[in-house]
Motif scaffolding. Structure first.
Motif, mmCIF file in Angstrom:
data_model
loop_
_atom_site.group_PDB
_atom_site.id
_atom_site.type_symbol
_atom_site.label_atom_id
_atom_site.label_comp_id
_atom_site.label_asym_id
_atom_site.label_seq_id
_atom_site.Cartn_x
_atom_site.Cartn_y
_atom_site.Cartn_z
ATOM 1 N N LYS A 146 9.663 13.005 19.475
ATOM 2 C CA LYS A 146 10.937 12.699 18.819
ATOM 3 C C LYS A 146 11.818 12.333 19.742
ATOM 4 C CE LYS A 146 10.418 16.556 15.358
ATOM 5 N NZ LYS A 146 10.199 15.494 14.209
ATOM 6 N N ILE A 147 11.832 12.654 21.064
ATOM 7 C CA ILE A 147 12.891 12.127 21.983
ATOM 8 C C ILE A 147 12.479 10.592 22.090
ATOM 9 C CG2 ILE A 147 13.554 12.215 24.366
ATOM 10 C CD1 ILE A 147 12.949 15.209 24.517
ATOM 11 N N ILE A 148 11.416 10.287 22.279
ATOM 12 C CA ILE A 148 11.047 8.764 22.451
ATOM 13 C C ILE A 148 11.264 8.099 21.322
ATOM 14 C CG2 ILE A 148 9.035 7.287 22.799
ATOM 15 C CD1 ILE A 148 7.498 9.235 24.464
ATOM 16 N N GLN A 149 11.379 8.447 20.212
ATOM 17 C CA GLN A 149 11.541 7.573 18.856
ATOM 18 C C GLN A 149 13.143 7.522 18.758
ATOM 19 O OE1 GLN A 149 9.761 9.434 15.274
ATOM 20 N NE2 GLN A 149 11.014 8.032 13.970
ATOM 21 N N LYS A 150 13.794 8.729 19.130
ATOM 22 C CA LYS A 150 15.378 8.601 19.171
ATOM 23 C C LYS A 150 15.916 7.680 19.974
ATOM 24 C CE LYS A 150 19.208 11.728 18.742
ATOM 25 N NZ LYS A 150 19.779 13.153 18.865
ATOM 26 N N LYS A 151 15.146 7.817 21.349
ATOM 27 C CA LYS A 151 15.821 6.863 22.336
ATOM 28 C C LYS A 151 15.372 5.428 22.288
ATOM 29 C CE LYS A 151 16.616 7.309 27.228
ATOM 30 N NZ LYS A 151 16.735 8.069 28.490
ATOM 31 N N TRP A 152 14.174 5.085 21.976
ATOM 32 C CA TRP A 152 13.789 3.828 22.080
ATOM 33 C C TRP A 152 13.209 3.276 20.841
ATOM 34 C CZ3 TRP A 152 12.116 7.036 26.098
ATOM 35 C CH2 TRP A 152 12.480 6.524 27.385
ATOM 36 N N SER A 153 13.679 3.933 19.457
ATOM 37 C CA SER A 153 13.382 3.718 18.198
ATOM 38 C C SER A 153 12.027 2.948 18.030
ATOM 39 C CB SER A 153 14.489 2.760 17.752
ATOM 40 O OG SER A 153 15.659 3.288 17.623
ATOM 41 N N CYS A 154 11.016 3.544 18.641
ATOM 42 C CA CYS A 154 9.702 3.090 18.565
ATOM 43 C C CYS A 154 8.588 4.142 17.693
ATOM 44 C CB CYS A 154 9.015 2.610 19.792
ATOM 45 S SG CYS A 154 8.734 4.282 20.915
ATOM 46 N N LYS A 155 8.209 3.326 16.824
ATOM 47 C CA LYS A 155 7.045 4.096 15.946
ATOM 48 C C LYS A 155 5.784 3.420 16.334
ATOM 49 C CE LYS A 155 10.638 5.396 12.438
ATOM 50 N NZ LYS A 155 11.144 5.179 10.883
ATOM 51 N N THR A 156 4.993 4.481 15.834
ATOM 52 C CA THR A 156 3.299 3.986 15.891
ATOM 53 C C THR A 156 2.620 4.827 14.816
ATOM 54 O OG1 THR A 156 1.506 3.836 17.368
ATOM 55 C CG2 THR A 156 3.047 5.593 17.696
ATOM 56 N N LYS A 157 1.696 4.081 14.225
ATOM 57 C CA LYS A 157 0.813 4.738 13.169
ATOM 58 C C LYS A 157 -0.391 5.663 13.998
ATOM 59 C CE LYS A 157 1.244 1.333 9.766
ATOM 60 N NZ LYS A 157 0.526 0.242 8.878
ATOM 61 N N PHE A 158 -0.523 5.401 15.242
ATOM 62 C CA PHE A 158 -1.623 6.048 16.011
ATOM 63 C C PHE A 158 -0.846 7.633 16.475
ATOM 64 C CE2 PHE A 158 -3.160 7.275 20.075
ATOM 65 C CZ PHE A 158 -4.627 7.797 19.712
ATOM 66 N N TYR A 159 -1.194 8.555 15.945
ATOM 67 C CA TYR A 159 -0.792 9.887 16.412
ATOM 68 C C TYR A 159 -1.102 10.188 18.021
ATOM 69 C CZ TYR A 159 0.480 14.729 15.317
ATOM 70 O OH TYR A 159 1.020 15.990 15.446
ATOM 71 N N LEU A 189 3.754 21.568 19.762
ATOM 72 C CA LEU A 189 5.093 21.595 19.787
ATOM 73 C C LEU A 189 5.859 20.855 20.934
ATOM 74 C CD1 LEU A 189 6.039 25.759 19.213
ATOM 75 C CD2 LEU A 189 6.626 23.567 17.773
ATOM 76 N N VAL A 190 5.267 20.894 22.142
ATOM 77 C CA VAL A 190 5.814 19.960 23.371
ATOM 78 C C VAL A 190 5.738 18.689 23.004
ATOM 79 C CG1 VAL A 190 5.711 19.674 25.684
ATOM 80 C CG2 VAL A 190 5.795 21.938 24.910
ATOM 81 N N SER A 191 4.434 18.249 22.654
ATOM 82 C CA SER A 191 4.148 16.753 22.417
ATOM 83 C C SER A 191 4.898 16.434 21.221
ATOM 84 C CB SER A 191 2.617 16.860 21.953
ATOM 85 O OG SER A 191 2.027 17.374 20.984
ATOM 86 N N GLU A 192 5.205 17.254 20.234
ATOM 87 C CA GLU A 192 6.034 16.604 18.981
ATOM 88 C C GLU A 192 7.428 16.492 19.565
ATOM 89 O OE1 GLU A 192 5.743 16.104 15.584
ATOM 90 O OE2 GLU A 192 3.520 16.140 15.859
ATOM 91 N N GLY A 193 7.944 17.178 20.346
ATOM 92 C CA GLY A 193 9.222 17.241 20.884
ATOM 93 C C GLY A 193 9.488 15.796 21.907
ATOM 94 N N ILE A 194 8.490 15.754 22.489
ATOM 95 C CA ILE A 194 8.485 14.270 23.594
ATOM 96 C C ILE A 194 8.317 13.252 22.513
ATOM 97 C CG2 ILE A 194 7.062 13.107 25.012
ATOM 98 C CD1 ILE A 194 6.251 15.583 26.337
#
Length: 360
Positions: free
Chosen positions: A76-89, A69-74
């Motif tokens: 989502k915050i990173i993705q929202k703030k910097w719009s960065c996506k990665t295929k590596f989970y 839950l914590v890592s997923e939340g982190i």
């Protein structure tokens, strides 16, 4: 009732956690199918269930879920703030690494035993006295009878004058062979003022499915020279008293502390063994000198350390505090009940050095 609600809440949380973990597990590149993800989680749960019992399997699921839950939340915050996506989970790997580190550390802190030292002074002429204290050995959990004997040798090497056992020597899962070996080890000790014992809430057993009775426990202790105090007091060497209280949860009609110390010479030092740290106000008002307790396991795991105090079940969770003229010490216990993890605390035995502080 508190424990029933906690177990019920933990069970519901585990079910919800498994559902959440299935969805997270499918994000790994090598697992895309929910059925496969569920089978992997189920197999791991069964492995821990059969090797560490159900309560530990449940605990592992809950804490792994929290880290996901914590890592997923982190993420989502990173993705929202910097719009960065990665295929590596990376969120999943971060959660797994944190889970292994946290639970691995918790297991180590539970199954290894450290020494905890306290130095106390008194204006009562007690001279010098070294007290060893243990609680919550819950035999057959993190060590057997032979393991207990080894820890006892370590305690003896510190040259204490007396050993106090503040309850929960055994548990429902304890085995008779371990009880007998542990009591025999106690019988071979050579403490100047002996071994003194009070019952905890687990000692008499809750479910009557172990291979010995409460009477067997008492017989083994007495046979090996252990002194049992059940709402009783004794004067030792004309220097100090040891007072042993019945457990509050098992014996709600136990004697009050005022009744127990009535008639004692209060110019002498008074040590009280009370398994549950739950009568501080009365014990401080009675002006006893030292109260030693266990029961709380030091709060067990982050973040539940202070729940017992918050809900009013305990007056303290761990460590030392002073109220009026009374010193209070709560140990985290030398072992644990069925749960084999401790975080924010660790298993320990206690050495208390008492010194006469002559006033000018």
């Amino acid at each position: 009732m508190i424990w029933i609600l906690m177990f019920l809440g933990a069970f519901i949380a585990a079910i919800a956690g498994i559902i959440f973990l299935v969805s997270c597990t499918t994000k790994f590149s090598f697992i895309k199918n929910k059925i496969v993800a569920f089978l992997v989680i189920a197999l791991l749960f069964c492995f821990f269930y059969f090797t560490m019992e159900w309560i530990n399997a449940l605990t592992i699921v809950i804490y792994v879920t929290l880290f996901f839950l914590v890592s997923e939340g982190i993420g989502k915050i990173i993705q929202k703030k910097w719009s960065c996506k990665t295929k590596f989970y990376w969120q999943g790997w971060l959660a797994l690494i944190c889970s292994v580190l946290y639970l691995g550390t918790g297991y180590y802190l539970c199954v290894t035993v450290a020494e905890k030292d306290y130095k106390l002074s008194s204006d009562k002429d007690i001279g010098s006295l070294r007290v060893a204290m243990i609680a919550d050995s819950h035999l057959s959990t993190t060590f057997d009878g032979d393991g207990f004997a080894k820890h006892l040798k370590t305690i003896e090497s510190q040259n204490p004058d007396i050993l106090l056992i503040a309850g929960d020597f055994v548990d429902d899962g304890s085995k008779n062979i371990d009880l007998e070996k542990a009591c025999e080890a106690l019988g071979k000790t050579n403490f100047k003022y002996g071994v003194w014992y009070v019952y905890g809430n687990h000692d008499e057993g809750y479910f009557n499915h172990r291979d010995f009775t409460a009477q067997d426990l008492e017989n083994n202790l007495l046979k090996n020279g252990v002194n049992i105090l059940s709402d009783e007091s004794t004067l030792i060497d004309n220097r100090f008293y040891v007072v042993g209280r019945l457990d509050k949860g098992v014996s709600p009609d136990r004697k009050t502390i005022d009744t127990l110390i009535s008639g004692l010479d209060t110019s002498k030092y008074i040590i009280v063994m009370d398994h549950e740290p739950a009568d501080y106000d009365a014990e401080a008002a009675a002006n006893v000198d030292l109260v030693v307790s266990g029961h709380t396991h030091g709060g067990q795991m982050i973040p539940i350390r202070h729940i017992g105090v918050l809900v009013g079940a305990n007056d303290a969770t761990y460590g030392y505090e002073r109220s009026d003229n009374t010193d209070f010490i709560v140990t985290s216990g030398i072992s644990d009940w069925a749960l084999k993890f401790k975080t924010g605390t660790r298993s320990e035995y206690v050495i208390i050095d008492l010194l006469f502080d002559q006033m000018d």
